[in-house]
Scaffold this motif. Structure first.
Motif, PDB file in Angstrom:
ATOM      1  N   UNK A 182       0.787  -1.039   0.126  1.00  0.00           N
ATOM      2  CA  UNK A 182       0.103  -0.097  -0.028  1.00  0.00           C
ATOM      3  C   UNK A 182       0.625   1.206  -0.083  1.00  0.00           C
ATOM      4  N   UNK A 183       0.223   2.426  -0.389  1.00  0.00           N
ATOM      5  CA  UNK A 183       1.035   3.429  -0.413  1.00  0.00           C
ATOM      6  C   UNK A 183       0.227   4.869   0.116  1.00  0.00           C
ATOM      7  N   UNK A 184       0.730   5.392   1.149  1.00  0.00           N
ATOM      8  CA  UNK A 184       0.257   6.732   1.665  1.00  0.00           C
ATOM      9  C   UNK A 184       1.198   7.751   1.792  1.00  0.00           C
ATOM     10  N   UNK A 185       0.535   9.044   1.348  1.00  0.00           N
ATOM     11  CA  UNK A 185       1.570  10.321   1.199  1.00  0.00           C
ATOM     12  C   UNK A 185       0.860  11.357   1.990  1.00  0.00           C
ATOM     13  N   UNK A 186       1.591  12.085   2.591  1.00  0.00           N
ATOM     14  CA  UNK A 186       1.111  13.433   3.061  1.00  0.00           C
ATOM     15  C   UNK A 186       2.219  14.684   3.361  1.00  0.00           C
ATOM     16  N   UNK A 187       1.622  15.507   3.848  1.00  0.00           N
ATOM     17  CA  UNK A 187       2.533  16.889   3.974  1.00  0.00           C
ATOM     18  C   UNK A 187       2.381  17.454   5.376  1.00  0.00           C
ATOM     19  N   UNK A 213       4.571  22.388  20.464  1.00  0.00           N
ATOM     20  CA  UNK A 213       4.609  22.623  18.911  1.00  0.00           C
ATOM     21  C   UNK A 213       3.104  22.616  18.050  1.00  0.00           C
ATOM     22  N   UNK A 214       2.912  23.242  17.254  1.00  0.00           N
ATOM     23  CA  UNK A 214       1.555  23.402  16.680  1.00  0.00           C
ATOM     24  C   UNK A 214       2.102  22.689  15.180  1.00  0.00           C
ATOM     25  N   UNK A 215       1.320  21.859  14.568  1.00  0.00           N
ATOM     26  CA  UNK A 215       1.559  21.234  13.377  1.00  0.00           C
ATOM     27  C   UNK A 215       0.229  20.937  12.578  1.00  0.00           C
ATOM     28  N   UNK A 216       0.209  20.741  11.427  1.00  0.00           N
ATOM     29  CA  UNK A 216      -1.120  20.264  10.813  1.00  0.00           C
ATOM     30  C   UNK A 216      -0.618  19.213   9.676  1.00  0.00           C
ATOM     31  N   UNK A 217      -1.234  18.011   9.459  1.00  0.00           N
ATOM     32  CA  UNK A 217      -0.587  17.205   8.333  1.00  0.00           C
ATOM     33  C   UNK A 217      -2.107  17.062   7.377  1.00  0.00           C
ATOM     34  N   UNK A 218      -1.837  17.092   6.045  1.00  0.00           N
ATOM     35  CA  UNK A 218      -2.639  16.923   5.067  1.00  0.00           C
ATOM     36  C   UNK A 218      -2.248  15.657   4.216  1.00  0.00           C
ATOM     37  N   UNK A 219      -3.373  14.675   4.313  1.00  0.00           N
ATOM     38  CA  UNK A 219      -3.038  13.327   3.461  1.00  0.00           C
ATOM     39  C   UNK A 219      -3.598  13.712   2.170  1.00  0.00           C
ATOM     40  N   UNK A 220      -2.668  13.045   1.203  1.00  0.00           N
ATOM     41  CA  UNK A 220      -2.985  12.731  -0.188  1.00  0.00           C
ATOM     42  C   UNK A 220      -4.096  12.069  -0.400  1.00  0.00           C
ATOM     43  N   UNK A 221      -4.903  12.406  -1.317  1.00  0.00           N
ATOM     44  CA  UNK A 221      -6.237  11.820  -1.573  1.00  0.00           C
ATOM     45  C   UNK A 221      -6.018  10.232  -1.983  1.00  0.00           C
ATOM     46  N   UNK A 222      -6.797   9.506  -1.818  1.00  0.00           N
ATOM     47  CA  UNK A 222      -7.104   8.027  -2.155  1.00  0.00           C
ATOM     48  C   UNK A 222      -5.660   7.392  -1.894  1.00  0.00           C
ATOM     49  N   UNK A 223      -5.363   6.818  -0.735  1.00  0.00           N
ATOM     50  CA  UNK A 223      -4.510   6.022  -0.469  1.00  0.00           C
ATOM     51  C   UNK A 223      -4.482   4.804  -1.300  1.00  0.00           C
ATOM     52  N   UNK A 243       7.378  25.657   8.537  1.00  0.00           N
ATOM     53  CA  UNK A 243       8.266  24.666   7.664  1.00  0.00           C
ATOM     54  C   UNK A 243       7.368  23.466   7.273  1.00  0.00           C
ATOM     55  N   UNK A 244       7.471  22.996   6.050  1.00  0.00           N
ATOM     56  CA  UNK A 244       6.761  21.863   5.703  1.00  0.00           C
ATOM     57  C   UNK A 244       7.522  20.824   5.104  1.00  0.00           C
ATOM     58  N   UNK A 245       7.111  19.515   5.336  1.00  0.00           N
ATOM     59  CA  UNK A 245       8.000  18.168   4.827  1.00  0.00           C
ATOM     60  C   UNK A 245       7.087  17.163   4.347  1.00  0.00           C
ATOM     61  N   UNK A 246       6.953  16.898   3.221  1.00  0.00           N
ATOM     62  CA  UNK A 246       6.391  15.811   2.513  1.00  0.00           C
ATOM     63  C   UNK A 246       7.034  14.029   2.611  1.00  0.00           C
ATOM     64  N   UNK A 247       5.947  13.331   2.713  1.00  0.00           N
ATOM     65  CA  UNK A 247       6.820  12.030   2.939  1.00  0.00           C
ATOM     66  C   UNK A 247       5.915  10.888   2.062  1.00  0.00           C
ATOM     67  N   UNK A 248       6.208   9.771   1.912  1.00  0.00           N
ATOM     68  CA  UNK A 248       5.482   8.793   1.491  1.00  0.00           C
ATOM     69  C   UNK A 248       5.979   7.218   2.216  1.00  0.00           C
ATOM     70  N   UNK A 249       4.946   6.535   2.477  1.00  0.00           N
ATOM     71  CA  UNK A 249       5.201   5.151   2.836  1.00  0.00           C
ATOM     72  C   UNK A 249       4.615   4.261   2.073  1.00  0.00           C
TER      73      UNK A 249
END
Length: 395
Positions: free
Chosen positions: A185-190, A296-306, A256-262
């Motif tokens: 499977x694949x999930x991405x987010x920022x 610390x404050x953060x937010x995460x936005x998930x990519x659509x349709x894992x 600051x933002x960082x993107x990832x994929x698992x």
């Protein structure tokens, strides 16, 4: 002529079908399939903020059992055309190989399966069942208006399938090396971490979010999510970008933002792996920043349709393909779940699906090419597979 994979592929390569352009490739395929008795339909899918995509569905026969071949005729850009030793859309043959964008990924697989079906009909007549082609023009793009919508469209029209073969290039070194029987499977987010902007000479008046972001990114990549399962390699998360949007070397950034994929195995679901990612992020929000302003404050936005992990366990489908490969190559194919995602992730919701195609060593490269001998060999494998699959279905 469609029983000749070389000529089939030549016609397809000469169509510049770089995503999202159809480029004439589906028209060429229609011309190859129609004389064989296929009923060919062209379906255009559309969505907001994405280009319209033309897709093709063709069926021979009206009864079951129903075998689907799936793939795509769109290709990636050619890059520096001057770096090619042969024009990327000329389909030149040199040194026993055909050069061209899509030769391996995956117009070659489409050309070979078309030739195999033509030879089957010449040898046996129409199958006692149905064969269909489900071909998209959006596999190399965002995959929004391609296979996923073509499947929905066909299913709503009453189409049902018993098995599917995807013709992606699955072999790492030689034809017959590997069948893909599943995918991780694949999930991405920022992730965006917020701080307080300030002067680097007065850090006590600011709060640098980079500190927290680096701790968060590290926590996502280590420790490992797992050590693999019986059927899948270990899950793996990679941080793919990190950006403050700040070009001034004497300013502490405000965020600051960082993107990832698992890529995750069957120890997880998309939902459980997302929950684990949030748990790891939350554990880093206290103590990894400074400024005394609370967590610390953060937010995460998930990519659509894992993409969900899947594994195919259809004995008839696997046995028919593996025996065809052994018979034509003498090799025992490895059953694998390695690699990235493919459109099989959509097809598995409708029927059992496996992947087998050409050797993938030159896909997406300058001078993408395929040995002529491999085109003939893959056609023979596909023919033997079709024969075995329908014979087993009738047994």
């Amino acid at each position: 002529m469609s029983k000749d994979p070389i000529e089939n592929l030549r016609q397809l390569i000469r169509c510049p079908s770089v995503t999202p352009a159809e480029g004439g490739a589906l028209t060429a395929l229609s011309a190859q399939l129609s004389p064989l008795g296929f009923h060919v339909e062209r379906m255009v899918a559309e969505d907001e903020d994405t280009p319209d995509i033309e897709n093709l569905y063709a069926r021979l026969g009206s009864e079951g059992p129903h075998l689907m071949f799936a793939g795509h005729t769109d290709v990636v850009p050619v890059g520096d055309e001057e770096a090619w030793s042969h024009p990327p859309f000329a389909a030149d043959i040199a040194g026993g190989e055909m050069y061209g964008r899509g030769a391996v990924d995956m117009k070659g697989g489409v050309a070979c399966f078309t030739a195999a079906v033509a030879r089957y009909i010449e040898k046996h007549g129409a199958p006692k069942g149905s064969i269909s082609f489900l071909i998209t023009g959006d596999e190399e793009g965002p995959a929004v208006n391609g296979t996923i919508k073509l499947l929905q469209w066909a299913h709503e029209k009453g189409e049902r399938w018993d098995a599917c073969l995807v013709g992606e290039p699955t072999n790492p070194d030689e034809l017959g090396d590997m069948i893909k029987i599943g995918r991780r499977g694949s999930v991405s987010g920022t992730v965006t971490v917020f701080g307080v902007q300030g002067h680097v000479a007065y850090p006590h008046l600011a709060d640098n979010p980079v500190r927290t972001a680096l701790a968060m990114a590290g926590a996502l990549m280590d420790p490992p999510f797992d050590h693999g399962t019986d059927d899948f390699q270990p899950s793996n998360l990679e941080v793919t970008s990190l950006d403050t949007g700040n070009r001034a070397t004497n300013v502490i950034p405000a965020k600051v933002s960082f993107a990832f994929n698992i890529r995750f195995n069957d120890a997880w679901t998309a939902e459980s792996v997302m929950a684990e990612i949030v748990r790891r992020l939350d554990a880093q929000t206290i103590g990894s920043h400074r400024g005394g302003r609370g967590p610390a404050r953060y937010e995460i936005v998930w990519a659509e349709r894992p993409s969900h992990v899947f594994l195919t366990r259809d004995d008839r489908l696997l046995a028919s393909l593996a025996s065809a490969i052994r018979d034509k190559t003498g090799k025992e194919p490895k059953l694998s779940t390695t690699g990235g995602t493919s459109d099989a992730r959509f097809i598995k919701d409708y029927c059992p699906v496996v992947e087998f195609g050409l050797v993938g060593q030159t896909m997406h490269m300058v001078d993408e090419r395929v040995p002529i001998a491999d085109l003939e060999a893959l056609t023979r494998i596909y023919l033997a597979f079709i024969e075995r699959w329908f014979a087993d279905a009738a047994a």
